[in-house]
Design a protein around this motif. Structure first.
Motif, mmCIF file in Angstrom:
data_model
loop_
_atom_site.group_PDB
_atom_site.id
_atom_site.type_symbol
_atom_site.label_atom_id
_atom_site.label_comp_id
_atom_site.label_asym_id
_atom_site.label_seq_id
_atom_site.Cartn_x
_atom_site.Cartn_y
_atom_site.Cartn_z
ATOM 1 N N TYR A 112 32.803 53.672 6.451
ATOM 2 C CA TYR A 112 32.217 52.811 7.465
ATOM 3 C C TYR A 112 32.930 52.997 8.800
ATOM 4 C CZ TYR A 112 30.628 50.397 3.236
ATOM 5 O OH TYR A 112 30.081 50.092 2.015
ATOM 6 N N LEU A 113 32.229 52.660 9.864
ATOM 7 C CA LEU A 113 32.848 52.567 11.186
ATOM 8 C C LEU A 113 32.316 51.298 11.837
ATOM 9 C CD1 LEU A 113 34.757 54.035 13.175
ATOM 10 C CD2 LEU A 113 32.693 54.933 14.281
ATOM 11 N N GLN A 114 33.162 50.288 11.875
ATOM 12 C CA GLN A 114 32.813 49.052 12.562
ATOM 13 C C GLN A 114 33.154 49.216 14.023
ATOM 14 O OE1 GLN A 114 31.378 46.090 11.377
ATOM 15 N NE2 GLN A 114 31.318 45.546 13.557
ATOM 16 N N MET A 115 32.168 49.059 14.886
ATOM 17 C CA MET A 115 32.353 49.274 16.321
ATOM 18 C C MET A 115 32.090 47.961 17.049
ATOM 19 S SD MET A 115 30.538 53.008 16.751
ATOM 20 C CE MET A 115 28.893 52.375 16.446
ATOM 21 N N ASN A 116 33.122 47.411 17.658
ATOM 22 C CA ASN A 116 33.020 46.161 18.405
ATOM 23 C C ASN A 116 33.260 46.409 19.885
ATOM 24 O OD1 ASN A 116 32.686 44.749 15.949
ATOM 25 N ND2 ASN A 116 34.897 44.482 15.728
ATOM 26 N N ASN A 117 32.828 45.453 20.695
ATOM 27 C CA ASN A 117 33.012 45.551 22.145
ATOM 28 C C ASN A 117 32.584 46.927 22.660
ATOM 29 O OD1 ASN A 117 33.761 44.798 24.737
ATOM 30 N ND2 ASN A 117 35.912 45.351 24.443
ATOM 31 N N LEU A 118 31.396 47.307 22.281
ATOM 32 C CA LEU A 118 30.898 48.631 22.654
ATOM 33 C C LEU A 118 30.718 48.759 24.159
ATOM 34 C CD1 LEU A 118 28.477 49.127 19.673
ATOM 35 C CD2 LEU A 118 30.203 50.782 20.380
ATOM 36 N N LYS A 119 30.938 49.968 24.641
ATOM 37 C CA LYS A 119 30.825 50.276 26.065
ATOM 38 C C LYS A 119 29.793 51.378 26.263
ATOM 39 C CE LYS A 119 35.750 49.281 26.657
ATOM 40 N NZ LYS A 119 37.062 49.794 27.146
ATOM 41 N N PRO A 120 29.196 51.457 27.448
ATOM 42 C CA PRO A 120 28.202 52.520 27.685
ATOM 43 C C PRO A 120 28.757 53.918 27.396
ATOM 44 C CG PRO A 120 28.063 50.879 29.412
ATOM 45 C CD PRO A 120 29.249 50.503 28.568
ATOM 46 N N GLU A 121 30.047 54.121 27.628
ATOM 47 C CA GLU A 121 30.631 55.445 27.375
ATOM 48 C C GLU A 121 30.770 55.764 25.886
ATOM 49 O OE1 GLU A 121 31.856 53.018 29.331
ATOM 50 O OE2 GLU A 121 34.058 52.912 29.194
ATOM 51 N N ASP A 122 30.484 54.805 25.024
ATOM 52 C CA ASP A 122 30.455 55.067 23.580
ATOM 53 C C ASP A 122 29.112 55.664 23.137
ATOM 54 O OD1 ASP A 122 32.205 51.979 23.148
ATOM 55 O OD2 ASP A 122 33.060 54.001 23.010
ATOM 56 N N THR A 123 28.160 55.714 24.050
ATOM 57 C CA THR A 123 26.855 56.276 23.728
ATOM 58 C C THR A 123 26.989 57.738 23.307
ATOM 59 O OG1 THR A 123 25.670 54.791 25.214
ATOM 60 C CG2 THR A 123 24.597 56.878 24.662
ATOM 61 N N ALA A 124 26.462 58.060 22.131
ATOM 62 C CA ALA A 124 26.577 59.413 21.573
ATOM 63 C C ALA A 124 25.854 59.465 20.243
ATOM 64 C CB ALA A 124 28.039 59.798 21.382
ATOM 65 N N VAL A 125 25.728 60.666 19.713
ATOM 66 C CA VAL A 125 25.342 60.824 18.318
ATOM 67 C C VAL A 125 26.624 60.835 17.503
ATOM 68 C CG1 VAL A 125 24.231 62.288 16.600
ATOM 69 C CG2 VAL A 125 23.270 62.128 18.916
ATOM 70 N N TYR A 126 26.686 59.989 16.515
ATOM 71 C CA TYR A 126 27.878 59.861 15.682
ATOM 72 C C TYR A 126 27.659 60.589 14.358
ATOM 73 C CZ TYR A 126 30.047 56.562 18.855
ATOM 74 O OH TYR A 126 30.645 55.980 19.958
ATOM 75 N N TYR A 127 28.642 61.425 14.000
ATOM 76 C CA TYR A 127 28.560 62.238 12.801
ATOM 77 C C TYR A 127 29.660 61.853 11.816
ATOM 78 C CZ TYR A 127 25.567 65.354 15.537
ATOM 79 O OH TYR A 127 24.553 65.892 16.300
ATOM 80 N N GLN A 142 22.201 58.083 16.128
ATOM 81 C CA GLN A 142 22.316 57.821 17.571
ATOM 82 C C GLN A 142 22.815 56.405 17.817
ATOM 83 O OE1 GLN A 142 21.531 59.896 20.400
ATOM 84 N NE2 GLN A 142 22.523 58.185 21.479
ATOM 85 N N VAL A 143 23.806 56.309 18.673
ATOM 86 C CA VAL A 143 24.291 55.018 19.160
ATOM 87 C C VAL A 143 24.095 54.995 20.672
ATOM 88 C CG1 VAL A 143 26.332 53.581 19.520
ATOM 89 C CG2 VAL A 143 25.962 54.701 17.310
ATOM 90 N N THR A 144 23.373 54.002 21.159
ATOM 91 C CA THR A 144 23.120 53.870 22.586
ATOM 92 C C THR A 144 23.570 52.490 23.038
ATOM 93 O OG1 THR A 144 21.206 55.342 22.443
ATOM 94 C CG2 THR A 144 21.401 53.974 24.412
ATOM 95 N N VAL A 145 24.448 52.474 24.037
ATOM 96 C CA VAL A 145 24.980 51.216 24.554
ATOM 97 C C VAL A 145 24.501 51.054 25.989
ATOM 98 C CG1 VAL A 145 27.030 49.824 24.948
ATOM 99 C CG2 VAL A 145 27.000 51.526 23.093
ATOM 100 N N SER A 146 23.733 50.018 26.229
ATOM 101 C CA SER A 146 23.197 49.776 27.570
ATOM 102 C C SER A 146 24.138 48.879 28.357
ATOM 103 C CB SER A 146 21.810 49.145 27.484
ATOM 104 O OG SER A 146 21.893 47.875 26.868
ATOM 105 N N SER A 147 24.150 49.096 29.659
ATOM 106 C CA SER A 147 25.051 48.305 30.518
ATOM 107 C C SER A 147 24.370 47.048 31.027
ATOM 108 C CB SER A 147 25.516 49.155 31.687
ATOM 109 O OG SER A 147 24.401 49.633 32.408
#
Length: 122
Positions: free
Chosen positions: A80-95, A117-122
Motif C-alpha cells: 500500500y501507499l497511503q498518500m496524505n496532504n497531496l500536492k499538485p507536484e505529486d501528480t504522476a502515474v504511480y507504479y 494515475q494520480v492527479t492533484v488539482s490546486s
C-alpha cells in the motif's frame, strides 16, 4: 504469470488523500523488496518509497516524507501507499515494483505494474 496490479488512483484536491494498493501474484514476492515509483510525461521514472520483505526497512523520497506511508501485508499479497496532504507536484502515474533485493531504489531488473494515475488539482 507474474502480475502486479495497482489500484486506488484518481483525482483529488490539494490537501486530500489517496490510498494506492498493489496486489502481486505469480511469484514469491513476499520475500522481495517492493516499492512505488512515479513518472510524469517526458521525465524518467522516479523513486517514491520502498519497503523490505519484513517491513523492517523503509525508505522515502525526501519530498514525500511525513506525508506518504508505505506498508505491506504479505498474507494478502498486497502493498500500500497511503498518500496524505497531496500536492499538485505529486501528480504522476504511480507504479508498483518488485525486485530481488532488500529494498527497491533503482529501476533496473524490476518487475512492474501497469501504473495508476494520480492527479492533484490546486
Amino acid at each position: 504469470q507474474v502480475q502486479l496490479v495497482e489500484s486506488g488512483g484518481g483525482l483529488v484536491q490539494a490537501g486530500g488523500s489517496l490510498r494506492l494498493a498493489c496486489v502481486y501474484s505469480g511469484h514469491a514476492f513476499s520475500g522481495w523488496g517492493m516499492g512505488w515509483f512515479r513518472q510524469t510525461p517526458g521525465n524518467d521514472r522516479e523513486f517514491v518509497a520502498t519497503i523490505s520483505s519484513t517491513g523492517r526497512h523503509i525508505l522515502y523520497r525526501e519530498s514525500v516524507k511525513g506525508r506518504f506511508t508505505i506498508s505491506r501485508d504479505n498474507s494478502k499479497n498486497t502493498i500500500y501507499l497511503q498518500m496524505n496532504n497531496l500536492k499538485p507536484e505529486d501528480t504522476a502515474v504511480y507504479y508498483c515494483t518488485a525486485a530481488d533485493s532488500e529494498v527497491v531504489v533503482t529501476t533496473t531488473g524490476n518487475y512492474w505494474g501497469q501504473g495508476t494515475q494520480v492527479t492533484v488539482s490546486s
